[in-house]
Design an enzyme around this catalytic site. Sequence first.
Site, mmCIF file in Angstrom:
data_model
loop_
_atom_site.group_PDB
_atom_site.id
_atom_site.type_symbol
_atom_site.label_atom_id
_atom_site.label_comp_id
_atom_site.label_asym_id
_atom_site.label_seq_id
_atom_site.Cartn_x
_atom_site.Cartn_y
_atom_site.Cartn_z
ATOM 1 N N GLU A 165 35.985 48.394 40.998
ATOM 2 C CA GLU A 165 36.069 47.999 42.412
ATOM 3 C C GLU A 165 35.572 49.067 43.379
ATOM 4 O OE1 GLU A 165 40.110 46.743 43.040
ATOM 5 O OE2 GLU A 165 39.877 44.993 41.756
ATOM 6 N N ASN A 206 33.319 47.199 36.640
ATOM 7 C CA ASN A 206 34.111 45.986 36.845
ATOM 8 C C ASN A 206 34.419 45.798 38.335
ATOM 9 O OD1 ASN A 206 35.772 43.826 35.640
ATOM 10 N ND2 ASN A 206 37.548 45.011 36.331
ATOM 11 N N HIS A 242 38.627 36.180 39.879
ATOM 12 C CA HIS A 242 39.871 35.711 40.494
ATOM 13 C C HIS A 242 39.485 34.611 41.483
ATOM 14 C CE1 HIS A 242 42.240 38.849 38.666
ATOM 15 N NE2 HIS A 242 41.417 39.770 39.130
ATOM 16 N N GLU A 271 38.871 39.077 34.249
ATOM 17 C CA GLU A 271 40.238 38.891 34.769
ATOM 18 C C GLU A 271 40.425 37.492 35.319
ATOM 19 O OE1 GLU A 271 41.254 41.986 37.575
ATOM 20 O OE2 GLU A 271 40.313 43.559 36.366
ATOM 21 N N ASP A 273 41.496 34.124 36.674
ATOM 22 C CA ASP A 273 42.623 33.258 37.011
ATOM 23 C C ASP A 273 42.180 32.366 38.158
ATOM 24 O OD1 ASP A 273 42.843 35.174 39.065
ATOM 25 O OD2 ASP A 273 44.655 36.073 38.229
#
Length: 495
Positions: A165, A206, A242, A271, A273
Amino acid sequence: MQSLRKRLVLAGLTAILVGSPYLTAHAATANAPTGQRLRNLAGNFLIGYAAMSNFNTASDSAKYQEVARTEFNFVTPENAMKWDATEPSQNNFTFGGADQLVNFAQANNQKIHGHTLVWHAQTPDWVTYGNWNSSTLTNVMYNHIDKVMNHWSDGQIYAWDVVNEAFEWNGTRRASVFQNVIGNSYIELAFRRARAADPVTKLIYNDYGIETVNSKSTGVYNMIADFKSRGVPIDGVGLQMHLSGTGIDYNSLAQNMQRFANIGVEVYITEMDVGISSTSSSNLTAQANVYSNVLARCKAQPMCKALQVWGIPDKYSWRTEHPLLFDDNYNAKPAYYAIQAGIGNGTTPTNTAVPTATRTAVPTATRTAVPTTVPGTATPVVPTSTPVAGAGCQVSYVLNQWGTGFTAEVTVKNTSTNAINGWALAWTFGGNQQVTNAWNATISPASGSVVASNVSYNASIPAGGSVSFGFQGSYSGTNSVPASFTLNGTTCSGS
Ligand code: XIL
């Protein structure tokens, strides 16, 4: 440089596992999903989950572990390898939680995705608020990378998120203690140091919000392309994924993955979701569609190696919006069955060229609002692929179209025995097609007889090699594959 600790960890592994609760067989429960387990369907594809720190102490840890080991072949520690967990005070390294998870994963033949070495968050105050200069903070960062990576033997951690990030939405660097004190070079320094610490693990950058082509992902892409051109070690890009139940622009996701693939960078969905406001049946269906579409695009891209979900049951998610594959009681949701249906597929997406009803043809430079209706309501047009053989070149032009918009993915193969340095592919559109956005090539003019020219990083096509580029456009009436192509003046179209 194998430390004593590393050797002990390896040598002791078998002993540790004898009698371990991790190997205990658990009876199948009544609510086990129907059909086969995901990892049994996945083949070489990596299907992963984020393991919570108390995976072995939670009151329902037996059930949690049963799902973890039966469904997944890949695991990321959700928190246990972050800086605040591994080096809470300077040069005081603690690996208890991480080791327990590594043991669990290895006992169950799961690859491990280390997460994460350098990040602005979950970094202890002694780092964030320390009184550093560039040299002292670089040494702190190096020491952290060395000690954490060398705690495990080379390759024992399959992949590492080296930097997490580090970009803003507009594609510039995010302010952090590392950025502010060391400057732009800190990411390159971290990747070089990580490669020295472990020569075989996959080194990954990432981030979130870099799933589609937008300003942020372009900033990341430019950094990685620069790394590749200068030999800075990097193996993959992590798309966190996400999302919400409205999904993303899947064609743009495919384009984005393709540009990373074209420069030899693997793609990991790290990741995933998908938040929904309630578990109404329409929301659960929309959520399943998002998982299905992302998986299909990943499986259609040979360089997309993994899909990892950020947790197992909804109740343990870091988000409250029921975003995972299992409900609070470990019942498989429609999203689970969507993954089960798609994971065994080869390179053919299950849901090719199905844009959403509200999707517009032109991706903007910045990420705009995601579509608001359930995907799949537009009439899909089956993609057309036309390989055209010729003396020195072969062109594949894969067309995906809907309504008045389309994308084309073009692969140009140099079938001659000479390398090409600098290329221009020319064709004439059969109708009023208008190019609105291109990647991995410059296209001019936008309509009629057009020429796609190489960009700086893909000018050379070795003999027998190929390059790919793509573009998005609008049209009315009929949209068909162009009748012929010329590459640097040589006709590629056959017969
Ligand atoms: C989250 C974890 O899920 C939470 O348990 C923790 O409290 C905060 O971090 N991007 C990342 C992850 O890279 O590490 C974050 O994980 C979610 C966003």
